[in-house]
Write a protein that holds these residues in place. Structure first.
Motif, PDB file in Angstrom:
ATOM      1  N   SER A  97       0.469   6.853 -10.181  1.00  0.00           N
ATOM      2  CA  SER A  97       0.676   7.235  -8.783  1.00  0.00           C
ATOM      3  C   SER A  97       2.170   7.441  -8.580  1.00  0.00           C
ATOM      4  O   SER A  97       2.974   6.562  -8.928  1.00  0.00           O
ATOM      5  CB  SER A  97       0.178   6.130  -7.844  1.00  0.00           C
ATOM      6  OG  SER A  97      -1.223   5.976  -7.939  1.00  0.00           O
ATOM      7  N   TRP A 144      -2.242  11.019  -4.447  1.00  0.00           N
ATOM      8  CA  TRP A 144      -3.386  10.795  -3.570  1.00  0.00           C
ATOM      9  C   TRP A 144      -3.230   9.538  -2.711  1.00  0.00           C
ATOM     10  O   TRP A 144      -3.673   9.523  -1.568  1.00  0.00           O
ATOM     11  CB  TRP A 144      -4.666  10.733  -4.402  1.00  0.00           C
ATOM     12  CG  TRP A 144      -4.952  12.023  -5.111  1.00  0.00           C
ATOM     13  CD1 TRP A 144      -4.704  13.284  -4.642  1.00  0.00           C
ATOM     14  CD2 TRP A 144      -5.507  12.201  -6.414  1.00  0.00           C
ATOM     15  NE1 TRP A 144      -5.084  14.235  -5.571  1.00  0.00           N
ATOM     16  CE2 TRP A 144      -5.590  13.601  -6.678  1.00  0.00           C
ATOM     17  CE3 TRP A 144      -5.968  11.326  -7.399  1.00  0.00           C
ATOM     18  CZ2 TRP A 144      -6.085  14.116  -7.864  1.00  0.00           C
ATOM     19  CZ3 TRP A 144      -6.477  11.841  -8.595  1.00  0.00           C
ATOM     20  CH2 TRP A 144      -6.533  13.224  -8.815  1.00  0.00           C
ATOM     21  N   ASN A 145      -2.635   8.490  -3.277  1.00  0.00           N
ATOM     22  CA  ASN A 145      -2.435   7.252  -2.516  1.00  0.00           C
ATOM     23  C   ASN A 145      -0.961   6.939  -2.285  1.00  0.00           C
ATOM     24  O   ASN A 145      -0.639   5.884  -1.733  1.00  0.00           O
ATOM     25  CB  ASN A 145      -3.074   6.064  -3.246  1.00  0.00           C
ATOM     26  CG  ASN A 145      -4.546   6.269  -3.518  1.00  0.00           C
ATOM     27  OD1 ASN A 145      -5.278   6.742  -2.662  1.00  0.00           O
ATOM     28  ND2 ASN A 145      -4.992   5.918  -4.720  1.00  0.00           N
ATOM     29  N   SER A 146      -0.061   7.827  -2.728  1.00  0.00           N
ATOM     30  CA  SER A 146       1.352   7.423  -2.806  1.00  0.00           C
ATOM     31  C   SER A 146       2.329   8.527  -2.420  1.00  0.00           C
ATOM     32  O   SER A 146       3.515   8.436  -2.763  1.00  0.00           O
ATOM     33  CB  SER A 146       1.657   6.962  -4.237  1.00  0.00           C
ATOM     34  OG  SER A 146       1.317   7.993  -5.173  1.00  0.00           O
ATOM     35  N   SER A 175       0.833  -1.196   0.000  1.00  0.00           N
ATOM     36  CA  SER A 175       0.000   0.000   0.000  1.00  0.00           C
ATOM     37  C   SER A 175       0.874   1.254   0.000  1.00  0.00           C
ATOM     38  O   SER A 175       1.888   1.323   0.697  1.00  0.00           O
ATOM     39  CB  SER A 175      -0.901  -0.013   1.229  1.00  0.00           C
ATOM     40  OG  SER A 175      -1.682   1.147   1.297  1.00  0.00           O
ATOM     41  N   GLY A 176       0.476   2.237  -0.792  1.00  0.00           N
ATOM     42  CA  GLY A 176       1.210   3.497  -0.849  1.00  0.00           C
ATOM     43  C   GLY A 176       2.331   3.530  -1.862  1.00  0.00           C
ATOM     44  O   GLY A 176       3.053   4.534  -1.957  1.00  0.00           O
TER      45      GLY A 176
END
Length: 289
Positions: A179, A223-225, A67-68
Motif C-alpha cells: 500500500s 486503494w486504502n492509502s 488507518s490509511g
C-alpha cells in the motif's frame, strides 16, 4: 550502467513486526502450513522445504499503524502444485475460516486471500504455465474472475494432501504487494530507479512489475492509502527482501540506486534502502559476505 534488474531476480522472505509472537507463529505454522525453520529468541523464520517465506520479529512496544497508512497489502505465497495449494486452503478452512477474505482467478494464477491475526494480508496462489499467459504490447493480461474455493477444494484436494502429504512441498514468496501514497512515485522508484519492468497498471490506482517476464514480483496500490506519507514505526511490514542472482547484479543495483540519489546502506553482505514511504527493502546475492 545496467538499467534493469537481472532477469532471474526473485523475492526473498517478508519480515513482519509482530505484537504476539506465539499467536502469529501458530497461525503461519498451523493454519498457513509453513514450518518453523529457525527460532532465535524474539525472531522466528517460517518457510517450506528449507526456504524462508515469513520472518516474524517480536516488537511488543510497537502499535498498529493508523488507518490509511502505507505498508504491506499482502505477502503472496506461491505453491508449485494445485494439490499443495488446496491442502493449505483446506487447513485455513479447518483452523481459521474467519480469516478468509476472498478468492479470484487472475488468468495467470488462482489465488486465495486471508488476513492474519494482526491484520497483515496474505495471498496463497498457484501459477498457470507461462505459455498460457497473454501479453499485449508489453502488458500482461490479468483478470479478476470468480473462483469458488469449495469447487477448487473439490477438484484438487486429495485425501493424501488433506492428511499432510504435501506439507513438505516447496513454496516461496511469489510476489509482494504494498500500500503506497501514489502510483506515480511508486513507478518512479520501483521501475525507473530499482529496475523492475512494468507489466500492468490500473490507471492511478495500482501498478504491477517484475523481472524476467514474470507477471509480477511486486505491486503497489492506493486503494486504502492514497496520499499516505512516510510510515511511522508500527507493527506490520518490517522488510521486503529481493534475491538477486549474483554479485554483479547486486553491484549494478547499488550503482543504479545511487545514481538516482537513493540512500543505500551496503554492509558488504546486504544492500538496504527505503522506498518513498519508508518501506525497508534489502537485496542479497549468493556468496555475499
Amino acid at each position: 550502467m545496467n538499467e534493469k534488474l537481472a532477469a532471474d531476480t526473485g523475492m526473498g522472505p517478508v519480515t513482519l513486526l509482530v505484537g504476539d509472537l506465539d499467536a502469529m507463529t501458530a497461525y503461519y505454522r498451523d493454519v498457513v502450513t509453513l514450518q518453523v525453520l529457525t527460532a532465535d529468541g524474539d525472531t522466528f523464520t517460517l518457510g517450506r522445504a528449507g526456504r524462508p517465506i515469513v520472518v516474524l520479529r517480536h516488537e511488543p512496544a510497537l502499535r498498529h499503524a493508523t488507518s490509511g497508512s502505507a505498508g504491506l497489502f499482502h505477502t503472496a505465497i506461491l505453491f508449485e502444485t494445485q494439490a499443495a495449494l488446496a491442502a493449505a486452503l483446506y487447513s485455513v478452512a479447518r483452523h481459521a475460516p474467519g480469516t478468509f477474505t476472498g478468492s479470484a482467478d487472475h488468468l495467470v494464477s488462482q489465488a486465495f486471500y486471508f488476513t492474519d491475526p494482526e491484520g497483515n494480508g496474505i495471498e496463497l496462489y498457484w501459477d498457470r504455465a507461462r505459455t498460457e499467459w497473454s501479453w499485449t504490447h508489453g502488458s500482461i493480461e490479468m483478470g479478476t474472475l470468480f473462483l469458488d474455493p469449495n469447487g477448487f477444494l473439490g477438484e484438487h484436494l486429495t485425501e493424501e494432501a488433506s492428511l499432510g502429504a504435501t506439507a513438505g512441498d516447496a513454496a516461496s514468496v511469489g510476489h509482494v504487494h504494498l500500500s503506497v501514497g501514489d502510483v506515480a512515485n511508486a513507478r518512479s522508484f520501483y521501475v525507473d530507479a530499482l529496475g523492475f519492468d512494468e507489466t500492468a497498471a490500473l490507471g492511478d490506482q495500482a501498478v504491477f512489475m517484475s523481472a524476467g517476464g514474470y507477471h509480477h514480483h511486486m505491486a503497489m496500490n492506493v486503494w486504502n492509502s492514497r496520499g499516505a506519507g512516510p510510515r511511522m514505526p508500527a507493527l506490520g511490514l518490517g522488510r521486503v527482501d529481493l534475491a538477486l542472482p549474483d554479485d554483479d547484479a547486486l553491484n549494478s543495483l547499488t550503482e543504479r540506486l545511487r545514481h538516482h540519489g537513493i540512500d543505500v546502506r551496503d554492509d558488504g553482505r546486504t544492500v538496504r534502502f527505503d522506498d518513498p514511504w519508508a518501506n525497508l527493502l534489502q537485496a542479497t546475492a549468493p556468496g555475499r559476505g
